[in-house]
Design a protein around this motif. Structure first.
Motif, mmCIF file in Angstrom:
data_model
loop_
_atom_site.group_PDB
_atom_site.id
_atom_site.type_symbol
_atom_site.label_atom_id
_atom_site.label_comp_id
_atom_site.label_asym_id
_atom_site.label_seq_id
_atom_site.Cartn_x
_atom_site.Cartn_y
_atom_site.Cartn_z
ATOM 1 N N ARG A 1 1.032 -1.281 0.122
ATOM 2 C CA ARG A 1 0.039 -0.049 -0.027
ATOM 3 C C ARG A 1 0.754 1.006 -0.060
ATOM 4 O O ARG A 1 0.619 2.122 -0.407
ATOM 5 N N GLY A 2 1.918 1.442 0.732
ATOM 6 C CA GLY A 2 2.843 2.306 1.096
ATOM 7 C C GLY A 2 3.545 2.847 -0.538
ATOM 8 O O GLY A 2 3.902 3.865 -0.973
ATOM 9 N N VAL A 3 3.869 1.572 -1.400
ATOM 10 C CA VAL A 3 4.716 1.742 -2.370
ATOM 11 C C VAL A 3 3.512 2.377 -3.347
ATOM 12 O O VAL A 3 4.006 3.110 -4.276
ATOM 13 N N ARG A 4 2.329 1.637 -3.336
ATOM 14 C CA ARG A 4 1.363 2.171 -4.540
ATOM 15 C C ARG A 4 0.859 3.754 -4.310
ATOM 16 O O ARG A 4 0.614 4.369 -5.163
ATOM 17 N N ASP A 5 0.853 3.923 -3.112
ATOM 18 C CA ASP A 5 0.189 5.336 -2.951
ATOM 19 C C ASP A 5 1.335 6.485 -2.567
ATOM 20 O O ASP A 5 0.905 7.643 -2.439
ATOM 21 N N GLY A 6 2.512 6.225 -2.767
ATOM 22 C CA GLY A 6 3.510 6.996 -2.506
ATOM 23 C C GLY A 6 4.392 7.334 -1.418
ATOM 24 O O GLY A 6 5.100 8.179 -1.515
ATOM 25 N N SER A 7 3.748 6.765 -0.179
ATOM 26 C CA SER A 7 4.265 7.184 0.961
ATOM 27 C C SER A 7 5.752 6.302 1.070
ATOM 28 O O SER A 7 6.205 6.739 2.010
ATOM 29 N N LEU A 8 6.055 5.302 0.383
ATOM 30 C CA LEU A 8 7.211 4.579 0.169
ATOM 31 C C LEU A 8 7.738 5.124 -1.125
ATOM 32 O O LEU A 8 7.222 4.624 -2.124
ATOM 33 N N THR A 9 9.098 5.321 -1.212
ATOM 34 C CA THR A 9 9.491 5.896 -2.340
ATOM 35 C C THR A 9 10.441 4.807 -2.906
ATOM 36 O O THR A 9 11.236 4.307 -2.006
ATOM 37 N N PRO A 10 10.651 4.651 -4.200
ATOM 38 C CA PRO A 10 11.720 3.849 -4.886
ATOM 39 C C PRO A 10 13.122 4.112 -4.180
ATOM 40 O O PRO A 10 13.524 5.224 -4.110
ATOM 41 N N GLY A 11 13.681 3.062 -3.826
ATOM 42 C CA GLY A 11 15.029 3.462 -3.246
ATOM 43 C C GLY A 11 15.063 3.443 -1.742
ATOM 44 O O GLY A 11 16.201 3.472 -1.006
ATOM 45 N N GLU A 12 13.938 3.540 -1.191
ATOM 46 C CA GLU A 12 13.829 3.693 0.329
ATOM 47 C C GLU A 12 14.135 2.483 0.920
ATOM 48 O O GLU A 12 13.697 1.256 0.524
ATOM 49 N N ILE B 1 -9.750 8.009 -8.821
ATOM 50 C CA ILE B 1 -9.986 8.273 -10.207
ATOM 51 C C ILE B 1 -11.478 8.541 -10.597
ATOM 52 O O ILE B 1 -11.928 7.260 -10.695
ATOM 53 N N LEU B 2 -11.987 9.703 -10.806
ATOM 54 C CA LEU B 2 -13.213 9.688 -11.523
ATOM 55 C C LEU B 2 -13.341 9.511 -12.761
ATOM 56 O O LEU B 2 -12.534 10.316 -13.539
ATOM 57 N N ILE B 3 -14.126 8.699 -13.429
ATOM 58 C CA ILE B 3 -14.165 8.606 -14.810
ATOM 59 C C ILE B 3 -15.507 8.913 -15.243
ATOM 60 O O ILE B 3 -16.383 8.705 -14.920
ATOM 61 N N ARG C 1 -7.677 4.260 -21.336
ATOM 62 C CA ARG C 1 -5.914 4.410 -21.560
ATOM 63 C C ARG C 1 -5.604 5.674 -20.533
ATOM 64 O O ARG C 1 -4.669 5.230 -19.806
ATOM 65 N N LEU C 2 -6.249 6.358 -20.568
ATOM 66 C CA LEU C 2 -5.845 7.680 -19.676
ATOM 67 C C LEU C 2 -5.954 7.424 -18.373
ATOM 68 O O LEU C 2 -4.999 7.674 -17.594
ATOM 69 N N ALA C 3 -6.903 6.668 -17.951
ATOM 70 C CA ALA C 3 -7.125 6.426 -16.413
ATOM 71 C C ALA C 3 -6.037 5.382 -16.241
ATOM 72 O O ALA C 3 -5.467 5.466 -15.011
ATOM 73 N N ALA C 4 -5.737 4.284 -16.997
ATOM 74 C CA ALA C 4 -4.799 3.407 -16.589
ATOM 75 C C ALA C 4 -3.378 3.893 -16.344
ATOM 76 O O ALA C 4 -2.691 3.684 -15.537
ATOM 77 N N GLU C 5 -3.213 4.714 -17.364
ATOM 78 C CA GLU C 5 -1.787 5.642 -17.281
ATOM 79 C C GLU C 5 -1.615 6.236 -16.181
ATOM 80 O O GLU C 5 -0.430 6.424 -15.554
ATOM 81 N N MET C 6 -2.542 6.891 -15.793
ATOM 82 C CA MET C 6 -2.308 7.518 -14.106
ATOM 83 C C MET C 6 -2.092 6.684 -13.186
ATOM 84 O O MET C 6 -1.345 7.140 -12.483
ATOM 85 N N ILE C 7 -2.732 5.439 -13.177
ATOM 86 C CA ILE C 7 -2.234 4.418 -12.239
ATOM 87 C C ILE C 7 -0.830 3.860 -12.417
ATOM 88 O O ILE C 7 0.011 3.806 -11.306
ATOM 89 N N ILE C 8 -0.459 3.731 -13.677
ATOM 90 C CA ILE C 8 0.883 3.204 -14.088
ATOM 91 C C ILE C 8 2.011 4.270 -13.643
ATOM 92 O O ILE C 8 3.012 3.946 -12.877
ATOM 93 N N ASN C 9 1.731 5.389 -14.030
ATOM 94 C CA ASN C 9 2.715 6.589 -13.829
ATOM 95 C C ASN C 9 2.465 6.986 -12.206
ATOM 96 O O ASN C 9 3.319 8.057 -11.846
ATOM 97 N N HIS C 10 1.488 6.735 -11.685
ATOM 98 C CA HIS C 10 1.368 7.230 -10.343
ATOM 99 C C HIS C 10 1.012 8.756 -10.355
ATOM 100 O O HIS C 10 1.875 9.485 -9.582
#
Length: 342
Positions: A23-34, A171-173, A316-325
């Protein structure tokens, strides 16, 4: 990272560790390399066995969220590159062919192995509330189509329900819910401007539209807003426009019909028959533009011209938001597809 371990819950301790890191990795509270706490430190801090921590970290490595570095410990991976799985709840307002088109593009864009649960609130706030009561905190992202009838007080209730979802997960679609604030994501139709801007762009000022006759359904949630957008276009071009809730008794040579209830509605069949019964030819004597694009429109009436939001692009745009956080608010492209009927 400060883990919260509850030994009294039925959820296994190793699962609690896994879920909190994912959950922390996905929501950004844990960052890559931490760096995560070492197995010994985590075990001692929470008085749990080292084997429990080892099992949790092993699962996180297998799932692609964490990488071990020899002699240094465990570090958070970049999930945009590691292929880690997302868990996503999609809540449509109603299932339709257009929602299916958008969802297919959404699912195809996401990484393989993404877990997606699909529900429909049927434009019922009570159902949405039940889904949130049942599933809040169980998913990494919530993709919701907030189409609800009702006046101001009802819309305020919808906002309060949606605000229960953390903005970093929401994400509101298809529609941008009035009154919503915050840095949530959205890929939305602009019902007040889309069709106006599309007609201005695609229909030359010198084009001869004849009488512009707009047909919509009285029950259409956005029909009035879309109609006003068409009327604004007509006023700017000096064109007379007539709005109605059904096919008229008479059809005249030179008429241009804009069907806001889409090509999949029986009204198109009735209008086509009326034109034929009057000895007129579609595309030559009478023009038709239909709302919402669908693959079968290439075949309907030999080719049905449409104005429509780009449903695949929405997914596609909604999915890219998730992929790119990277959750942003984006007005979805709206296009005219010209065919024989116009």
């Amino acid at each position: 990272m400060d883990f919260k371990i509850n030994s009294r819950t039925k959820n296994s301790i190793y699962k609690q560790i896994v879920e909190q890191v994912e959950r922390g990795v996905r929501d950004g509270s844990l960052t890559p390399g931490e760096q995560l706490p070492s197995m010994n430190v985590l075990a001692d801090r929470h008085r749990i066995s080292r084997e429990t921590v080892k099992k949790a970290y092993g699962i996180l490595v297998d799932h692609g969220f964490v990488e071990p570095r020899h002699g240094k410990g465990f570090y958070v991976k970049d999930i945009t590159r590691s292929g880690a799985r997302f868990r996503i709840l999609v809540v449509f307002d109603k299932f339709s062919v257009y929602k299916q088109i958008s969802f297919d593009a959404f699912a195809e864009t996401l990484p393989q192995g993404t877990e997606i649960t699909i529900l429909s609130h049927e434009q019922n706030p009570d159902l949405l509330e039940y889904f949130l009561d049942t599933h809040l905190d169980n998913f990494d992202y919530y993709v919701i189509a907030p189409h609800f009838p009702g006046m101001e007080e009802e819309q305020k209730r919808i906002v309060k329900l949606l605000e229960r979802v953390p903005v970093r997960k929401l994400i509101l679609i298809d529609n941008l819910q009035p009154g919503m604030k915050g840095h949530f994501g959205s890929v939305y139709q602009d019902f007040d401007n889309d069709i106006h801007d599309c007609l201005v762009k695609n229909i030359s000022p010198s084009a001869k539209l004849g009488n512009l006759r707009v047909i919509t359904l009285a029950s259409s949630m956005y029909g009035q807003r879309i109609t006003k957008s068409v009327e604004r276009f007509a006023a700017e071009r000096g064109i007379e426009v007539e709005c109605m809730y059904g096919v008229p008794e008479t059809v005249n040579k030179g008429d241009t019909f804009l069907l806001l209830n889409s090509s999949l509605d029986s009204g198109l069949v009735e209008l086509s028959r009326k034109i034929k019964d009057n000895g007129l030819q579609i595309g030559k004597d009478v023009k038709i533009i239909s709302y919402n694009e669908y693959p079968m429109n290439e075949l309907i009436l030999g080719g049905l011209t449409t104005v429509s939001t780009d449903f695949p692009e929405m997914g596609r745009l909604a999915a890219e938001m998730i992929i790119n956080h990277n959750l942003v608010k984006t007005r979805n492209p709206f296009r005219m597809t010209r065919r024989k009927s116009f």
